[in-house]
Design a protein around this motif. Structure first.
Motif, PDB file in Angstrom:
ATOM      1  N   CYS A   1       0.835  -1.202   0.000  1.00  0.00           N
ATOM      2  CA  CYS A   1       0.000   0.000   0.000  1.00  0.00           C
ATOM      3  C   CYS A   1       0.869   1.251   0.000  1.00  0.00           C
ATOM      4  O   CYS A   1       1.989   1.244   0.497  1.00  0.00           O
ATOM      5  CB  CYS A   1      -0.903   0.027   1.231  1.00  0.00           C
ATOM      6  SG  CYS A   1      -2.190  -1.224   1.220  1.00  0.00           S
TER       7      CYS A   1
ATOM      8  N   GLY B   1      -4.652   1.542  -1.945  1.00  0.00           N
ATOM      9  CA  GLY B   1      -4.356   0.195  -2.407  1.00  0.00           C
ATOM     10  C   GLY B   1      -4.928  -0.845  -1.468  1.00  0.00           C
ATOM     11  O   GLY B   1      -5.251  -0.548  -0.313  1.00  0.00           O
TER      12      GLY B   1
ATOM     13  N   ALA C   1      -4.519  -4.051   0.801  1.00  0.00           N
ATOM     14  CA  ALA C   1      -3.454  -4.704   1.558  1.00  0.00           C
ATOM     15  C   ALA C   1      -3.361  -6.179   1.197  1.00  0.00           C
ATOM     16  O   ALA C   1      -4.357  -6.895   1.170  1.00  0.00           O
ATOM     17  CB  ALA C   1      -3.702  -4.556   3.057  1.00  0.00           C
TER      18      ALA C   1
END
Length: 129
Positions: free
Chosen positions: A56, A90, A92
């Motif tokens: 991320c 993003g 994980a």
């Protein structure tokens, strides 16, 4: 007694759960993060570690506090953690040395082994509000 200094992020989902990670070969779940490399600031180290461990990108980080507790995986060692409330972009995923991800409810954590720093210092602060 040895000491380890780390930086870690409290990442929450829309339901308020906190992301924890378990490193390969260990049993304790902890916050994603790790040790600073030479010359790194907390934010630079946190950004790098989140990318390496969970894939991320760090968007924002607000300092929650600096806490200490017995280290989860190293005997006779104390961990000192600069902990940040982190917002990431993003999804994980477990990467690098991370074997497992687990989202936990800070008000009623599951019956898994949690790192002392997370269990004794961070979770109580998250649920105090």
């Amino acid at each position: 007694m040895k000491a380890i200094e780390i930086v870690a992020g409290v990442i929450r989902d829309a339901g308020g759960r906190v992301l924890t990670v378990r490193k390969r070969g260990t049993s304790a779940f902890m916050l994603p993060g790790g040790k600073r490399e030479a010359g790194e600031s907390d934010i630079t180290a946190l950004s790098r570690e989140l990318g390496e461990e969970i894939g991320c990108d760090l968007i924002t980080a607000d300092h929650l506090g600096t806490f200490d507790a017995p280290a989860a995986n190293e005997p006779e060692t104390r961990v000192y953690g600069s902990i940040y409330l982190a917002v990431v972009a993003g999804e994980a995923v477990a990467k690098a040395e991370i074997e497992e991800l687990l989202w936990i409810d800070p008000k009623s954590p599951p019956s898994v082994r949690l790192a002392p720093l997370l269990e004794r210092q961070v979770l109580p602060r998250l649920t105090a509000a």
